[in-house]
Scaffold this motif. Structure first.
Motif, mmCIF file in Angstrom:
data_model
loop_
_atom_site.group_PDB
_atom_site.id
_atom_site.type_symbol
_atom_site.label_atom_id
_atom_site.label_comp_id
_atom_site.label_asym_id
_atom_site.label_seq_id
_atom_site.Cartn_x
_atom_site.Cartn_y
_atom_site.Cartn_z
ATOM 1 N N ALA A 236 56.270 -63.569 32.438
ATOM 2 C CA ALA A 236 55.831 -64.938 32.751
ATOM 3 C C ALA A 236 56.306 -65.293 34.156
ATOM 4 O O ALA A 236 57.298 -64.741 34.648
ATOM 5 N N LEU A 237 55.607 -66.222 34.813
ATOM 6 C CA LEU A 237 55.991 -66.639 36.163
ATOM 7 C C LEU A 237 57.450 -67.062 36.201
ATOM 8 O O LEU A 237 57.899 -67.840 35.349
ATOM 9 N N ALA A 238 58.189 -66.565 37.194
ATOM 10 C CA ALA A 238 59.603 -66.926 37.339
ATOM 11 C C ALA A 238 59.735 -68.404 37.710
ATOM 12 O O ALA A 238 58.793 -69.030 38.211
ATOM 13 N N ASN A 239 60.902 -68.941 37.471
ATOM 14 C CA ASN A 239 61.294 -70.320 37.823
ATOM 15 C C ASN A 239 60.688 -71.385 36.917
ATOM 16 O O ASN A 239 60.824 -72.581 37.221
ATOM 17 N N PHE A 240 60.006 -70.984 35.852
ATOM 18 C CA PHE A 240 59.464 -71.957 34.892
ATOM 19 C C PHE A 240 59.978 -71.604 33.491
ATOM 20 O O PHE A 240 60.169 -70.416 33.185
ATOM 21 N N PRO A 241 60.163 -72.628 32.635
ATOM 22 C CA PRO A 241 60.509 -72.311 31.248
ATOM 23 C C PRO A 241 59.350 -71.554 30.588
ATOM 24 O O PRO A 241 58.182 -71.782 30.924
ATOM 25 N N VAL A 242 59.686 -70.641 29.670
ATOM 26 C CA VAL A 242 58.641 -69.874 28.975
ATOM 27 C C VAL A 242 58.342 -70.549 27.638
ATOM 28 O O VAL A 242 59.244 -70.838 26.856
ATOM 29 N N GLU A 243 57.077 -70.800 27.423
ATOM 30 C CA GLU A 243 56.644 -71.407 26.168
ATOM 31 C C GLU A 243 56.479 -70.338 25.090
ATOM 32 O O GLU A 243 56.933 -70.477 23.957
ATOM 33 N N ARG A 244 55.823 -69.252 25.479
ATOM 34 C CA ARG A 244 55.579 -68.140 24.558
ATOM 35 C C ARG A 244 55.082 -66.929 25.356
ATOM 36 O O ARG A 244 54.219 -67.097 26.221
ATOM 37 N N ASP A 245 55.624 -65.763 25.110
ATOM 38 C CA ASP A 245 55.205 -64.533 25.787
ATOM 39 C C ASP A 245 55.053 -64.738 27.309
ATOM 40 O O ASP A 245 56.032 -64.880 28.005
ATOM 41 N N LEU A 246 53.810 -64.818 27.797
ATOM 42 C CA LEU A 246 53.559 -64.909 29.237
ATOM 43 C C LEU A 246 53.111 -66.314 29.652
ATOM 44 O O LEU A 246 52.635 -66.519 30.767
ATOM 45 N N VAL A 247 53.272 -67.250 28.723
ATOM 46 C CA VAL A 247 52.808 -68.623 28.946
ATOM 47 C C VAL A 247 53.994 -69.489 29.366
ATOM 48 O O VAL A 247 54.997 -69.556 28.660
ATOM 49 N N ILE A 248 53.860 -70.157 30.517
ATOM 50 C CA ILE A 248 54.951 -71.024 30.991
ATOM 51 C C ILE A 248 54.665 -72.483 30.663
ATOM 52 O O ILE A 248 53.527 -72.865 30.373
ATOM 53 N N VAL A 249 55.719 -73.307 30.763
ATOM 54 C CA VAL A 249 55.573 -74.754 30.593
ATOM 55 C C VAL A 249 55.205 -75.345 31.955
ATOM 56 O O VAL A 249 55.930 -75.175 32.929
ATOM 57 N N LEU A 250 54.075 -76.045 32.005
ATOM 58 C CA LEU A 250 53.518 -76.524 33.274
ATOM 59 C C LEU A 250 53.966 -77.933 33.654
ATOM 60 O O LEU A 250 53.674 -78.391 34.758
ATOM 61 N N ASP A 251 54.647 -78.619 32.754
ATOM 62 C CA ASP A 251 54.813 -80.072 32.893
ATOM 63 C C ASP A 251 55.395 -80.493 34.250
ATOM 64 O O ASP A 251 54.899 -81.430 34.881
ATOM 65 N N ASP A 252 56.449 -79.803 34.699
ATOM 66 C CA ASP A 252 57.102 -80.203 35.941
ATOM 67 C C ASP A 252 56.123 -80.114 37.117
ATOM 68 O O ASP A 252 56.048 -81.015 37.954
ATOM 69 N N PHE A 253 55.345 -79.034 37.145
ATOM 70 C CA PHE A 253 54.372 -78.853 38.226
ATOM 71 C C PHE A 253 53.306 -79.952 38.185
ATOM 72 O O PHE A 253 52.960 -80.541 39.218
ATOM 73 N N MET A 254 52.810 -80.246 36.999
ATOM 74 C CA MET A 254 51.760 -81.262 36.884
ATOM 75 C C MET A 254 52.273 -82.640 37.332
ATOM 76 O O MET A 254 51.564 -83.403 37.986
ATOM 77 N N GLU A 255 53.531 -82.933 36.970
ATOM 78 C CA GLU A 255 54.101 -84.224 37.377
ATOM 79 C C GLU A 255 54.248 -84.306 38.894
ATOM 80 O O GLU A 255 54.011 -85.351 39.500
ATOM 81 N N LYS A 256 54.613 -83.185 39.516
ATOM 82 C CA LYS A 256 54.790 -83.192 40.970
ATOM 83 C C LYS A 256 53.451 -83.330 41.700
ATOM 84 O O LYS A 256 53.354 -84.021 42.712
ATOM 85 N N LEU A 257 52.438 -82.681 41.179
ATOM 86 C CA LEU A 257 51.103 -82.834 41.784
ATOM 87 C C LEU A 257 50.660 -84.291 41.745
ATOM 88 O O LEU A 257 50.143 -84.829 42.714
#
Ligand code: SF4
Ligand code: FES
Length: 257
Positions: free
Chosen positions: A98-119
């Protein structure tokens, strides 16, 4: 098992697995998949999902470098998995995480929330102080005015730049490369009058001044957005704005004005 896939041997994929209901932490699982010169890493993951292990979780949509959803670490480097070929790694092993620097939700899926809030926080839309009536038509723009921000508008929100950024790795509050480039995209737009609103956030401590200009964000960006360049450009504008605030304390002007 090749399941009717014409292949030229196999290649080993080492894939990070994390199923929160059973795993305390991510582990790696090895798979042999058919090796084809014309397959991208995403094709190999899709093969695994279709024929080997249907529980493997990851995001993708377009398979053509447009949707920005298939970003993962491939041998430790943030990549769009639909844009890197197995042949770039063959005959070596390919490790997918999974992409580094993000929490992992499951397998290769990251949690997007922080990025979406910043956008959202950088107000990525045209802001007008004065709206003209609809019947007066659109706000016109010359090709040169459009060119001033075009590069920063090519972002596909793939988050590879956040994954590569050492500042974001250690400082979660950092607004980050893509959101700062997006703010710059609107700040440079001749139709926009919202610089003063955006600059409150992007000129603050967790904004452009947190960037140490490592430049990895621009190196990994698959769309050549050059977020590092956008941030340095914004730093120059911030400095000019700071000087202007002494000259015109009651009405600091935006650089594009
Ligand atoms: S700036 Fe580049 S790397 Fe970052 S999210 Fe946009 S397209 Fe992806
Ligand atoms: S699947 Fe859309 S960018 Fe890769």
């Amino acid at each position: 098992m090749t399941n009717a896939v014409a292949a030229d041997g196999t290649i080993t994929l080492e894939v990070a697995r994390y199923r929160p209901e059973q795993d305390e932490r991510p582990t790696f699982q090895r798979y042999e998949v058919p090796y084809r010169q014309d397959w991208v890493v995403l094709d190999a993951l899709n093969y695994l999902k279709d024929y080997v292990d249907g529980t493997l979780s990851y995001r993708w949509s377009c398979r053509m470098g447009i949707c920005g959803s298939c970003g993962m670490m491939v041998n430790g480097v943030p990549k769009l998995t639909c844009a890197v070929f197995l042949r770039d790694y063959h005959p070596g092993l390919i490790r997918v995480e999974a992409l580094a620097n993000f929490p992992v939700e499951r397998d290769l899926v990251i949690v997007l929330d922080d990025f979406m809030e910043k956008l959202q926080a950088v107000k990525p839309w045209i802001i007008r102080d004065d709206e003209k009536p609809l019947e007066e038509g659109e706000y016109l723009q010359t090709p040169e005015q459009r060119a001033s921000f075009e590069q920063y508008s090519m972002c596909i929100n793939c988050m590879l730049c956040y994954s590569a950024c050492p500042v974001y790795q250690s400082e979660e509050k950092f607004v980050g490369p893509a959101a700062l480039a997006l703010a710059q995209r609107y700040n440079l737009d001749s139709r926009d009058q919202g610089n003063h609103e955006r600059n409150e956030l992007i000129w603050a401590d967790e904004g452009i001044w947190d960037c140490t200009f490592v430049g990895e964000c621009s190196t990994v960006c698959p769309k050549h957005v050059d977020p590092a360049g956008a941030i340095q450009q914004a730093k120059v504008e911030s400095t000019i704005g700071w000087f202007q605030s002494f000259l015109t304390p009651f009405g600091r002007k935006s650089v594009k004005e």
